[in-house]
Every structure is written in C-alpha cells, then in structure tokens.
Design an enzyme around this catalytic site. Structure first.
Site, PDB file in Angstrom:
ATOM      1  N   GLY A  31      95.509  15.322  59.001  1.00 10.33           N
ATOM      2  CA  GLY A  31      95.490  16.654  59.015  1.00 10.33           C
ATOM      3  C   GLY A  31      96.658  17.251  60.010  1.00 10.33           C
ATOM      4  N   GLU A  55      97.697  26.123  63.379  1.00 11.59           N
ATOM      5  CA  GLU A  55      97.809  25.266  64.586  1.00 11.59           C
ATOM      6  C   GLU A  55      98.621  26.158  65.805  1.00 11.59           C
ATOM      7  OE1 GLU A  55      96.336  22.679  64.747  1.00 11.59           O
ATOM      8  OE2 GLU A  55      96.024  22.468  62.727  1.00 11.59           O
TER       9      GLU A  55
END
Length: 830
Positions: free
Chosen positions: A277, A312
């Site tokens: 991930g 992110e």
C-alpha cells in the site's frame, strides 16, 4: 545451553496503558542513530535511540517500547537491567523530572515487512530498504514511546553503504564519508545527517535507503522528489510529468483550502518494492512501486494512483500535522484522507473530475459489502489495544468513513465544512485531538448542532435503505430502529423522444423513518442523486425498471455509476441474479463514454460472471462480457481496458484473433492472453519462457508464475501456492493480486478444494506479520470463486475461535459473509 532469558511476543499496547503513560511523561525529542551498513549483505540494522523526556511525577516508573534485540540501555547515565526486558517493553524505574534514555538495539528480522523490509531486486541484485511504522511498528526498529499522542521532534543520523541514497522526513543537512570504523561491517559508507522534524508521532517518521534512481523538480516553491529502484527507471521517467503535476495540484489545493500551506520545501515520494500500500510519512511518502506500471496504465489505474497520491498528501494535514490521540479515531484519520483525495481530484484541476463515480463503483461498494457482514462495526468503536486497531484498517474505516464525511459536508454545506477544517488545523496544529474537536469546529462554522448527528452516524453499524413506494419515501434502519439523519437529492426524469430528461431536483433532509416529498410524475426518480449519503436505494417499481434498462442513458457518470451500483447491491442481497446484473452493465456499456465507468462496469461484469454466477452459467456470461468488450476495442479511449477485459473472458477463436496483434505489441496484454489460454487448458510453456525473457519488468517471473498457476493442474497449483503462502516470495500489491486471481479460477473448484483448506490452515501464522501484509494476504487470496458451504462454515468457526487475531477475525467475517451471499446468488440463478 543458553542462559539468555526467554522472551515473550511483543505485547499490544492498551488504551489504558497509553493514557497512563501520556499523563506521566512528555517527550522533548528523539535523536536516532541508524547504522544500515549491515543490510547491504545481511539482515541486521543497528540503532541507538536517545530520548529526552520529562516526567510529571519524579520517582514514578514507566516503560519504553522496543521489539528489537537490546544491546545496552542507560537511563540518566545508569545502566538498566536488561534481564527484565520482555514482551517488547523495557521497564524504566525511578524517573527524574528530566530524563535521558539511551537504548542500543539491533534488528535482524528484516524480511517480514514488520516495520522494516530489506529486499533484493531479482533483476540486478541491488538491495533496498524501507520502513513503515503504522500503527506501532517503530518499536521493531528502534526504542521509542510508540503511541500517537507522544509527539516529538526526531533527529536522524544514518550511516549507510556509500552507493545508497538515504531518505527521511526532510532534506539531509549534511552527507559525508563515514569515519573509519564507524560502520558495523567492512564497507565504504556515508553518514547522512537530517535536521529535526516537526513534532511528529512515532508512526509517521521514516528512513528509506538504497541505490534509488532520483528525479527532482522545483514547482511553486516546493522541491519535489520521486524515487524508485533502478530497474524501474524507464517507467518512472514515463510517469514523472504526471506525478509531479498531480503533486503540484494537490499541494496547491490543500494548502489553499485548508488555509495552511505545507510548511516545508521538500516533499518526496518513494516507490519501493514489495509493499502492499502506501504510508503517509511526513514529507516522504512511501508507497508500493507496483503503481509504477510496467505497461502504459489505463485511465482507471491512473485515477487509482492519483487517488493514493492525494490520500497520502492529505495526511500531511490530517494525521501528521494534527494527530488522533488514540486509535479509536483511526477511522477519522483514514476516512478524512480518502474523502479529501476524491474531493481534490474533482476540485484541484486534475483530469479526474469523474472521481466520485470511480469511488462509487469500487471502494464504496466494498464499504457496503463490509457494512452488511457480521464483521461490521460502528465507524467509531472501542479500541482497547493496538491489535484491535489493526483490525479496523478496513472498508468501514476507509470507504464508509469517506462517504460519511461527504454526507457531513452535504449536511452542513460544503463552504461551512471547509471553514470548519481551516479552524481545526489552525487551532490544533502539531497537537493531538479527539473526534469532538473536529465536530465542534464544523458545527461552529455551520452554526448547526451536530450533537445528535455524530452518534447516529458513528456509533451504530449497518446501512440504511432509502425506499420510494406508492409516492411515499421511507428510510429503513438495518435494525428496524430510528434511521440516521440524511441529506440527499432526488432527480426526476421523464422519457421523451427516447431520451431521459431531468424535470426536477428535490432536496431531502430527513431525521425520521417517513419523509414527505412532493415529486412530479416521472418515469424515473433517481434516489440519492450525486451520491451524497451512504445508503442503499430502492426506487419504486417503475423507476427501478427504467433505472436498470436505461442506466446508460443517464446524463452524467456518477448517475450511471449509481445505477450500476444499485443493480450490484440487489444481486448481493438476493434480489437480482448475476446474469441480470451482467445484462444491466453490458447494456450500459454500449453507449458509455466515461473512461472510469467503462473500466468499472467491465470489471464488475467480470466479477459477477466469475464469482456470483453458478458454475454452469460462468462460461455463457463470460461470453457475453467478451462480446461487449470486443465491441469496445474499436474505441480509442477504451481500447486497452476493453482488450484486458476481453483477455480475461475470451471464449472463442474470434476473440483470441482480436487479441493476437495487440498482444504482439503489448507485453501486459500478452501475459493476460497466455493466462486465459492456460486456464482453458491450452498452456504454452515455450511462449511463457520466451515472454519472460523478453519482458524488462523485474517482476516478469511473477507473471510467468501466475500463468502457470492458472492451469487446471495440481502441480502448477502447488508451485503457485508455495510462492504465495509458504515461501511468500510474491511481492505485495498488484503482483499478489495477479497470482491470486489466476490461482482461484471459477471452473476449477473441484481441483482447488484442498487449497481452500490450506488457506484456512495458514491464516493463524499471519498474525505476526505487518499490517499491510496481513490485510493483503487474507483479502486478496480469499477463495470466493471456488469455495463452498463447508469452507464457509469452517472460516466462520475460525473467525469466532478464542484467540484469533482481531485483524484475521475481521477479514474472515467479512469474507465469509460475502461468500454466503455468493452461494445464495448461485443457487438463486440455478
């Protein structure tokens, strides 16, 4: 015989322990010296962690976390008794008001992705090392107080092989040759000194190292970096402009919308091997290099990658700048980043203005799936220890949580929601918060009381259903109780001249089970238009017939995605057969023009045919999918996803003839064609060997393994299984998905029966793996296409057995429930 004390497995920190420790101490700073020279030819990393901290009650005791091998430890200059170091905890007795702890440790378990992973690129034998510490894995690499609310500046000094680049949360202040004798092995080395980070939680600091290829670009005052292993240099070069532009757009969007620019110049993104991930390390995002696609990516692949990039990045504000106090607010951390990613893709000037449709067709359907299973849980729940937090990295946390935040924005108004976020970041920068801090900020900005909204959405599990029947609108809670408050729209359409025309939009804000609405006469009342809330929808009979038969005629991608999602939900709940769903999706594809909806519907149709249909209908339904995909191959915008769908479903000589010429020029497609032929019993060893030799992808061996594993052959299955679950040599990410999908083929159920049992046998051993590895292996390799009732019952028994790790239990419960529904759907369609 060794006199060394027997150590127990590292203990999972409890919330009670964390609260007690946070009340007792505050950390001033970490200075961490890291020696990575032993990783060039071996498995060991050595660290010296120096922690300056204060104690509110001099004379009291606490403990420091360290799940490595402690070589020495001193507290305020006195040696600590290492014989009582156990369960990953070193007691710290008789604390002073001001303390300095120095712990030297070594970790040789660097091959399991638990905090750290050392990998060797099979193509050139170069070594790369990455770290990823969420939720509490920093302790596996160096000593620390490993909980999110003990934030502190970190200073890193890293000694690494001379040929390596070292990356951390900011730019290095200095890089110089190591003094003779500094390194732990006889190898030329350099010392990288990094300046202090801002106050950060232990789980978002990072040290990555290896002989990376580096690309840098100065954009809008930011120094942006991209890194990957050398064998992927050509692919990183191909995608660099797109990645840099998305990064620029994201930094500008979030900085402006949050009224707080990202506060440091350097922002790096490091693409590493064998990671399942991505991780939001401050200023240095680390994520799987599987997204540096070896073949030109399709639109959906690019959108998925863009979404991860924005997710992110959003964590720089929500998670890093402002951090949850404890893991019970993990959902908010991850859900916010997921919501913000899609919001940014639509609003920041990217090409992905249809991102909400992509979310609905993929991730939101996963959220619905998890929320209807016995493994469901309230979005906000009790998290007594970190092990339970690991179980909550699921579709409830991410996808349902994202949807709930979208609903909150619709409920209070988008402008008020953003003003609330601005106040939240301004008031809590570099601190730790609870959910109430965010809700209070949003409520103040909106001038609304959210005290009842919050528990209604966050403290109960399950999905409400919005129904329209006989002109009456009702909202049904899953437990038959009071439904949640909802804010949604109904768009009414009439058919004129064989075209759907919108004639009215009716906004609805509901707090009760029955809602009065004044709707015009129409052929279709589209419930939850714009997909503002998280709810199943069931329109009246006339509307439903129109929705399913004319899904492709709706005017925008999100509405068409809603139609496909409704059909899917009806199949999952036993109201529609797999063949009917394939029919709805393939009919809509005839006129579909949105790239994300085309790819999504092709994927959904394949899954319905392979996993939800009875065995005797798999082949004819795949033929239907293949025929639809064949027609789309002539459309330039959809050619590649259509060819890939055709390669997965090819059923006739004509299908393979369509694929022949494109596969000669596109290696990814060639692998897919070989896999489909192998599945059908036409395995060509010479072709596989030749393609593996010609393929420049360092993971070409994985593609070859996947093709061999697709065969209806026990020896080939054994080989693939060993790589997947015994030796675990298949890299995480897309490689794991490729091999797993081709292993569990729907027409090979009888052959695969022994491996479904082996799957359950091996699960308990996964508990000691890292977060990303555990989730990936359990979810990706669940044998949906071939498992039977006996497997379901055994999986459920394992999930409910005492001592089963929470993360394994959670994934098994969700998987078993989906399988139960699949078995019912297959029976319904037989």
């Amino acid at each position: 015989m060794s006199d060394a004390p027997t150590r127990t497995e590292p203990a999972s920190l409890t919330q009670v322990e964390a609260e007690a420790r946070a009340a007792l101490i505050s950390v001033r700073r970490y200075d961490i010296a890291v020696d990575m020279t032993g990783l060039l030819d071996g498995p060991t990393i050595e660290c010296v962690s120096t922690i300056a901290f204060e104690c509110a009650e001099p004379g009291a005791s606490t403990f420091v976390d360290c799940a490595a091998d402690i070589r020495s430890a001193t507290l305020n200059g006195r040696d600590l008794d290492l014989s009582i170091f156990d369960a990953g905890r070193l007691p710290l007795p008789d604390l002073a008001a001001d303390n300095v702890l120095v712990v030297a440790s070594a970790q040789s378990d660097t091959g399991r992705s638990v905090g750290i992973l050392r990998t060797v690129d099979p193509s050139d034998k170069l070594v790369y090392v990455w770290t990823s510490f969420e939720p509490d894995a920093a302790r596996y690499v160096w000593a620390c107080f490993d909980q999110p609310d003990l934030k502190a500046p970190h200073g890193f000094v890293v000694t690494a092989p001379e040929s390596w680049t070292v990356l951390s949360n900011s730019a290095p202040d200095q890089v110089e040759p190591a003094d003779e004798g500094t390194a732990s092995v006889e190898t030329p080395a350099r010392v990288w000194t990094f300046g202090d980070t801002p106050p950060l939680s232990t789980y978002v600091v990072v040290v990555n190292a290896g002989p990376f290829v580096e690309l840098r670009r100065e954009v809008d005052g930011y120094d942006l970096g991209l890194y990957a292993r050398q064998s992927l240099a050509r692919y990183l070069d191909r995608d660099a402009d797109e990645l840099f532009e998305l990064t620029r757009q994201g930094l500008a969007w979030f900085g402006g919308q949050f009224d707080q620019p990202f506060p440091q110049r350097r922002y790096d993104q490091v693409f590493v091997p064998n990671m399942g991930g991505a991780m939001e390390n401050w200023g240095c995002v680390t994520w799987t290099d599987a997204v540096i696609y070896r073949s030109p990516p399709t639109y959906a692949q690019r959108q998925a990658r863009a979404s991860v990039l924005m997710h992110e990045m959003a964590h720089m504000w929500f998670g890093d700048l402002v951090t949850m106090r404890w893991w019970d607010d993990l959902w908010l951390n991850e859900a916010f980043a997921s919501w913000a990613a899609t919001w940014a893709l639509v609003g920041a000037g990217t090409e992905h203005t249809d991102a909400w449709a992509g979310f609905l067709c993929a991730l939101k359907l996963e959220g619905y799936r998890a929320d209807m299973s016995p493994g469901t849980h309230p979005i906000r729940g009790d998290v007594p220890d970190v092990a339970q937090a690991m179980a909550n990295f699921d579709a409830i946390t991410y996808s349902k949580g994202q949807s709930v935040l979208k609903q909150l924005s619709a409920y209070v108004g988008d402008d008020a929601f953003v003003r609330g976020l601005q106040a939240y970041f301004r008031d809590h920068a570099w601190g730790n918060t609870r959910l109430d801090d965010l809700i209070d900020a949003v409520a103040a900005a909106a001038g609304r009381d959210l005290s009842s909204w919050t528990p209604a959405w966050l403290d109960s599990a399950g999905t409400d259903t919005i129904r329209l029947a006989d002109g009456a609108l009702s909202i049904v809670a899953p437990d038959g109780g009071v439904p949640r408050p909802h804010r949604f729209d109904i768009v009414s359409y009439v058919v004129r001249d064989d075209v759907l025309h919108a004639v009215a939009t009716t906004p609805v804000e509901s707090t009760e089970a029955s809602v009065e609405v004044d709707l015009p006469e129409a052929d279709l009342h589209l419930l939850n238009a714009n997909d503002l809330t998280f709810a199943a929808v069931r329109p009246d009979a006339t509307s439903l017939a129109t929705l399913l038969s004319r899904a492709g005629d709706l005017p925008d991608p999100l509405s068409r995605a809603l139609a496909g999602g409704t059909a899917w939900d009806m199949m999952v709940k036993g109201e529609l057969g797999a063949g009917d769903v394939v029919g709805v999706l393939t009919a809509a594809l005839v006129t579909e023009r949105s790239p994300i909806v085309v790819e999504s519907f092709l994927g959904m149709a394949l899954k319905a045919a392979e996993q939800w249909a009875p065995a005797d209908q798999v082949a004819p339904l795949l033929l239907e999918v293949a025929s639809t995909a064949s027609g789309l191959t002539v459309e330039p915008d959809f050619r590649m996803p259509a060819l890939r769908a055709l390669a997965a479903s090819a059923s006739t000589a004509d299908h393979f003839e369509i694929l022949r010429e494109p596969a000669d020029h596109e290696r990814d497609l060639a692998w897919r064609v070989l896999a489909r032929r192998a599945e059908l019993g036409d395995y060509d060893e010479d072709a596989v060997t030749a393609l593996e030799k010609a393929d420049l992808d360092p993971e070409a061996w994985v593609r070859a393994l996947a093709v061999r594993g697709a065969q209806p052959d026990a020896a080939a299955k054994d080989e693939a299984w060993s790589a997947l679950m015994v030796d675990r040599t298949v890299p995480m990410g897309s490689s794991l998905v490729q091999v797993g999908n081709l292993f569990w083929r729907p027409t090979q159920a009888e052959l695969l029966k022994p491996w479904t049992d082996r799957y359950l046998d091996v699960l308990p051993s996964l508990a000691s793996g890292g977060l990303l590895a555990v989730g990936g292996l359990i979810r990706v390799l669940f044998p949906f296409a071939v498992a039977d009732q006996e497997f379901h019952d055994r999986a459920l028994s394992l999930a409910e057995a005492p001592g089963t790790h929470p993360a394994i239990r959670q994934n098994l419960l969700t998987g078993a429930d989906t399988l139960r529904r699949m078995l019912a759907a297959r029976a319904l369609s037989s």
